[in-house]
Write a protein that holds these residues in place. Structure first.
Motif, PDB file in Angstrom:
ATOM      1  N   UNK A   1      90.564  54.529 -40.339  1.00 36.62           N
ATOM      2  CA  UNK A   1      89.290  54.769 -41.020  1.00 36.62           C
ATOM      3  C   UNK A   1      88.966  56.256 -40.997  1.00 36.62           C
ATOM      4  N   UNK A   2      87.964  56.600 -41.796  1.00 39.40           N
ATOM      5  CA  UNK A   2      87.442  57.962 -41.827  1.00 39.40           C
ATOM      6  C   UNK A   2      86.290  58.067 -40.838  1.00 39.40           C
ATOM      7  N   UNK A   3      86.549  58.722 -39.707  1.00 32.92           N
ATOM      8  CA  UNK A   3      85.465  58.948 -38.755  1.00 32.92           C
ATOM      9  C   UNK A   3      84.585  60.075 -39.302  1.00 32.92           C
TER      10      UNK A   3
ATOM     11  N   UNK B   1      90.832  61.422 -40.672  1.00 29.46           N
ATOM     12  CA  UNK B   1      91.468  60.103 -40.611  1.00 29.46           C
ATOM     13  C   UNK B   1      91.833  59.776 -39.167  1.00 29.46           C
ATOM     14  N   UNK B   2      91.437  58.602 -38.719  1.00 35.41           N
ATOM     15  CA  UNK B   2      91.762  58.136 -37.369  1.00 35.41           C
ATOM     16  C   UNK B   2      92.462  56.785 -37.477  1.00 35.41           C
TER      17      UNK B   2
ATOM     18  N   UNK C   1      84.456  53.559 -30.481  1.00 38.96           N
ATOM     19  CA  UNK C   1      83.042  53.194 -30.615  1.00 38.96           C
ATOM     20  C   UNK C   1      82.627  53.200 -32.084  1.00 38.96           C
ATOM     21  N   UNK C   2      82.982  54.252 -32.817  1.00 36.19           N
ATOM     22  CA  UNK C   2      82.550  54.325 -34.215  1.00 36.19           C
ATOM     23  C   UNK C   2      83.257  53.268 -35.062  1.00 36.19           C
ATOM     24  N   UNK C   3      84.515  52.991 -34.779  1.00 39.14           N
ATOM     25  CA  UNK C   3      85.260  51.969 -35.527  1.00 39.14           C
ATOM     26  C   UNK C   3      84.583  50.608 -35.417  1.00 39.14           C
ATOM     27  N   UNK C   4      84.260  50.182 -34.194  1.00 40.97           N
ATOM     28  CA  UNK C   4      83.681  48.844 -34.032  1.00 40.97           C
ATOM     29  C   UNK C   4      82.219  48.817 -34.483  1.00 40.97           C
ATOM     30  N   UNK C   5      81.490  49.926 -34.305  1.00 40.26           N
ATOM     31  CA  UNK C   5      80.085  49.946 -34.715  1.00 40.26           C
ATOM     32  C   UNK C   5      79.949  49.885 -36.234  1.00 40.26           C
ATOM     33  N   UNK C   6      80.862  50.531 -36.951  1.00 37.72           N
ATOM     34  CA  UNK C   6      80.780  50.596 -38.410  1.00 37.72           C
ATOM     35  C   UNK C   6      81.654  49.539 -39.090  1.00 37.72           C
ATOM     36  N   UNK C   7      82.304  48.689 -38.302  1.00 42.72           N
ATOM     37  CA  UNK C   7      83.272  47.726 -38.853  1.00 42.72           C
ATOM     38  C   UNK C   7      82.593  46.773 -39.837  1.00 42.72           C
ATOM     39  N   UNK C   8      83.259  46.610 -40.992  1.00 38.80           N
ATOM     40  CA  UNK C   8      82.737  45.713 -42.021  1.00 38.80           C
ATOM     41  C   UNK C   8      83.909  45.143 -42.806  1.00 38.80           C
ATOM     42  N   UNK C   9      84.363  43.955 -42.393  1.00 40.20           N
ATOM     43  CA  UNK C   9      85.411  43.236 -43.120  1.00 40.20           C
ATOM     44  C   UNK C   9      86.684  44.073 -43.295  1.00 40.20           C
TER      45      UNK C   9
ATOM     46  N   UNK D   1      87.106  47.326 -42.831  1.00 41.92           N
ATOM     47  CA  UNK D   1      86.865  48.750 -43.067  1.00 41.92           C
ATOM     48  C   UNK D   1      85.794  49.235 -42.090  1.00 41.92           C
ATOM     49  N   UNK D   2      85.544  50.536 -42.075  1.00 39.77           N
ATOM     50  CA  UNK D   2      84.482  51.089 -41.231  1.00 39.77           C
ATOM     51  C   UNK D   2      83.539  51.869 -42.135  1.00 39.77           C
ATOM     52  N   UNK D   3      82.664  51.157 -42.815  1.00 40.38           N
ATOM     53  CA  UNK D   3      81.795  51.766 -43.822  1.00 40.38           C
ATOM     54  C   UNK D   3      80.312  51.505 -43.565  1.00 40.38           C
TER      55      UNK D   3
END
Length: 372
Positions: free
Chosen positions: A118-120, A137-138, A230-238, A240-242
């Motif tokens: 994802x794009x952090x 990109x991470x 942390x940001x990946x799981x907090x922003x996770x949406x199906x 993606x991390x958006x």
């Protein structure tokens, strides 16, 4: 079968034609465009119906980029056969080898997180964006578990019996089910090492002077989540991390979205969210507002959270990284997530980055660890 009776010296000839027994076999599954192999011979697209003899056969379904499905089939005459498959990517296959939920020695649950890239950070035009939210990109390629909730006072006091999260005005932060607060990053790392020892896991942190440093390569002991995790799981949406806010992508803040600076906090903090009421003037019992799509609670609101990374502006980092542990150790560490004191748009966003070198009344932590 035919019965014969022969006289002495009599000769007979028999012509025998056996009719092959056939069994209908129906193959179905995903992905539908995979290829079917029967006894090592390609038979075309996997989803099809065909006939086999009632003998042992090897059925294989293949597709590039997926783990193959293999089964030994011995059909019985008179009974149709159904073969169902679901091909998994190598990452999915690895994930299924580990339990989806584990519990630590203090009874807290951790869930296995999905992997991905994802794009952090945030785009330049994102309203409220700060200069330290540089996009890059991470890739998260190593399976990890994330604590379902923030560590509570009750859990932390199993490690340090005399801890007191304190008061804000006349509101206590010290109830057992509320998230621990007024702990330093070093306190959080020390708790992680203690918890690893309780569970028979290697200590994730090495003591250096008065603080700790994450051992590299990181082992499977309890630790603080990396900022990327942390940001990946907090922003996770199906997949993606958006996700922009803890509740979704739009304003205003909907009812029961989380424990933020609401009308009930007006006597405790200077600024509150207009027309929002969560019912808690300060911190709330963990898990009071329901889990997100990954089964995690309070990634927005309640207390902000220490992460493993030392703080950096992130202005000179490479454009693409994999499983980053964060900058080298320093006295100042990154803080992620909003808290019960948060009311401003910029700070409610999940890309908002804060930092601290000291403990705070609205700052706690959750634990993570690698699966292998």
């Amino acid at each position: 079968t035919e019965r014969l009776r022969l006289e002495p010296s009599q000769k007979r000839s028999l012509e025998v034609r056996l009719k092959a027994q056939r069994v209908a076999v129906n193959v179905r599954g995903e992905p539908a465009d995979a290829e079917l192999w029967v006894d090592g011979v390609a038979r075309g697209r996997a989803v099809q119906q065909f006939e086999l003899t009632p003998l042992a056969h090897r059925i294989e379904v293949r597709k590039a980029g997926f783990e193959s499905y293999v089964t030994d089939l011995k059909p019985q005459a008179g009974f149709d056969q159904l073969v169902e498959y679901r091909l998994r990517t190598p990452a999915e296959a690895r994930t299924e080898r580990f339990p989806p939920t584990v519990r630590s020695a203090v009874g807290a649950a951790l869930k296995l997180m999905p992997l991905g890239s994802f794009q952090i950070g945030s785009p330049r035009r994102d309203p409220g964006r700060r200069t330290n939210e540089t996009q890059r990109e991470v890739k998260l390629a190593r399976l990890f578990y994330m604590g379902v909730t923030e560590v509570t006072n009750g859990e932390f006091r199993q490690f340090r019996t005399d801890h007191d999260s304190g008061l804000v005005k006349d509101r206590t932060l010290d109830l057992d089910k509320h998230p621990v607060a007024n702990v330093s990053w070093t306190d959080a790392a020390a708790f992680c090492n203690w918890l690893s020892a309780k569970d028979g896991l290697p200590e994730a942190y090495e003591k250096r002077g008065d603080s700790f440093v994450l051992k590299l390569p990181a082992n499977t002991g309890y630790r603080l989540p990396t900022e990327a995790e942390w940001e990946w799981v907090a922003r996770y949406d199906n997949g993606t991390a958006t996700r922009r806010f803890p509740w979704g992508n739009a304003l205003p803040v909907p009812a029961r979205a989380g424990n933020f600076a609401d009308a009930a906090a007006a006597k405790v903090v200077e600024l509150v969210i207009a027309n929002y009421q969560d019912g808690f003037p300060a911190s709330a019992p963990v898990g009071s507002f329901g889990a997100d799509a990954l089964g995690l609670e309070d990634l927005g609101g309640n207390v902000s959270e220490w992460v493993n990374d030392s703080y950096s502006l992130n202005l000179d980092l490479p454009p693409s990284v994999s499983d980053p542990p964060g900058p080298a150790a320093s006295a100042v560490h990154t803080v992620r997530g909003s808290s019960w004191m948060t009311s401003q748009l910029a700070e409610l966003r999940l890309t908002y980055r804060d930092y601290s070198g000291d403990k705070r009344a609205d700052l706690g932590f959750r634990v993570a660890r690698y699966a292998q």
